[in-house]
Scaffold this motif. Sequence first.
Motif, PDB file in Angstrom:
ATOM      1  N   UNK A  20      42.771  73.312  26.522  1.00  0.00           N
ATOM      2  CA  UNK A  20      42.169  73.575  25.216  1.00  0.00           C
ATOM      3  C   UNK A  20      41.151  72.469  24.971  1.00  0.00           C
ATOM      4  N   UNK A  21      40.063  72.784  24.281  1.00  0.00           N
ATOM      5  CA  UNK A  21      39.044  71.770  24.031  1.00  0.00           C
ATOM      6  C   UNK A  21      38.771  71.663  22.545  1.00  0.00           C
ATOM      7  N   UNK A  22      38.313  70.474  22.146  1.00  0.00           N
ATOM      8  CA  UNK A  22      37.881  70.234  20.781  1.00  0.00           C
ATOM      9  C   UNK A  22      38.996  69.807  19.862  1.00  0.00           C
ATOM     10  N   UNK A 103      47.204  58.482  22.077  1.00  0.00           N
ATOM     11  CA  UNK A 103      46.446  57.877  20.976  1.00  0.00           C
ATOM     12  C   UNK A 103      45.889  58.926  20.028  1.00  0.00           C
ATOM     13  N   UNK A 104      45.407  60.040  20.559  1.00  0.00           N
ATOM     14  CA  UNK A 104      44.851  61.061  19.667  1.00  0.00           C
ATOM     15  C   UNK A 104      45.938  61.644  18.768  1.00  0.00           C
ATOM     16  N   UNK A 105      47.178  61.673  19.271  1.00  0.00           N
ATOM     17  CA  UNK A 105      48.269  62.160  18.431  1.00  0.00           C
ATOM     18  C   UNK A 105      48.599  61.152  17.332  1.00  0.00           C
ATOM     19  N   UNK A 106      48.626  59.877  17.685  1.00  0.00           N
ATOM     20  CA  UNK A 106      48.871  58.853  16.667  1.00  0.00           C
ATOM     21  C   UNK A 106      47.775  58.862  15.612  1.00  0.00           C
ATOM     22  N   UNK A 122      45.789  70.425  13.553  1.00  0.00           N
ATOM     23  CA  UNK A 122      44.733  70.586  14.548  1.00  0.00           C
ATOM     24  C   UNK A 122      45.291  71.405  15.704  1.00  0.00           C
ATOM     25  N   UNK A 123      44.918  72.666  15.743  1.00  0.00           N
ATOM     26  CA  UNK A 123      45.506  73.591  16.711  1.00  0.00           C
ATOM     27  C   UNK A 123      45.256  73.186  18.158  1.00  0.00           C
ATOM     28  N   UNK A 130      49.269  70.454  25.129  1.00  0.00           N
ATOM     29  CA  UNK A 130      47.870  70.705  24.775  1.00  0.00           C
ATOM     30  C   UNK A 130      47.084  69.397  24.692  1.00  0.00           C
ATOM     31  N   UNK A 131      47.733  68.381  24.163  1.00  0.00           N
ATOM     32  CA  UNK A 131      47.049  67.086  24.071  1.00  0.00           C
ATOM     33  C   UNK A 131      46.747  66.544  25.466  1.00  0.00           C
TER      34      UNK A 131
END
Length: 243
Positions: A20-22, A103-106, A122-123, A130-131
């Motif tokens: 998945x992107x974005x 990090x993006x999850x935090x 954020x889907x 997915x992350x």
Amino acid sequence: MKFARQFFLLIFFSYSAVAQTGCTSCSILDDILQSETSFPDSYYAEYDFKAFEKLSFANDTIDFSNPDIHLMNAAVFYMSDKKRNKLGKKPIAFSPKLRNAALVHSISMVENNFFNHVNLYEDSIRTNSLRAALFGVEWNRLAENIAIDFLLNYDAGKQYYTEIVNNKTKYYYANTDKEFSAHTYLSLGVALVESWYESNAHKKIFTSDDYKFLGCGVMIDPKSLEQNSFPKIKATQTYGSED
């Protein structure tokens, strides 16, 4: 007088990855990845946990107004590896891709004010698989730990009070009037690892030989830096293995 609880822990396993992107939080991640640091990614190949502990800047007190996020992430990684070493386990390898996923999850947990493995805001980064896939990791085996902790080196459950001195909040234990202050980078890593290790589910991850790679991501909650508040971080560990 006030009380604070120190740790909130969850554990989540996923065994699939969907590309998945974005994601909105990725713009913040990009800024962090480009920020100045005392510990660039290239250092992971040069240092083990013993060498990391001896670094002078790893023992610096965290400056809330100008934290080195990369160094916080590294401290959690190396203290995780140190715990594994004490248990007789092989060293775990650093993965920048898993670090980005962690990090993006935090970041998203802080920005959207939630604490869960499932991101309902954020889907494209809804689950840990997915992350990971967003950063090019499509492995069959992933594991994720998350935690909330204090930036202060505080003994959980003890009464405390605050005073404003030179426009800065100072913290004191109520029964002794002893001041407690911010963590060092190293002590924050130790505190997070020990909190995860207190849980049997997390202990299984530390002792598991199933995961060969690890990435850690820590984000400060800016709202918690307001006066009279208790400075907090949200942290994520993402484990993975290609086989």
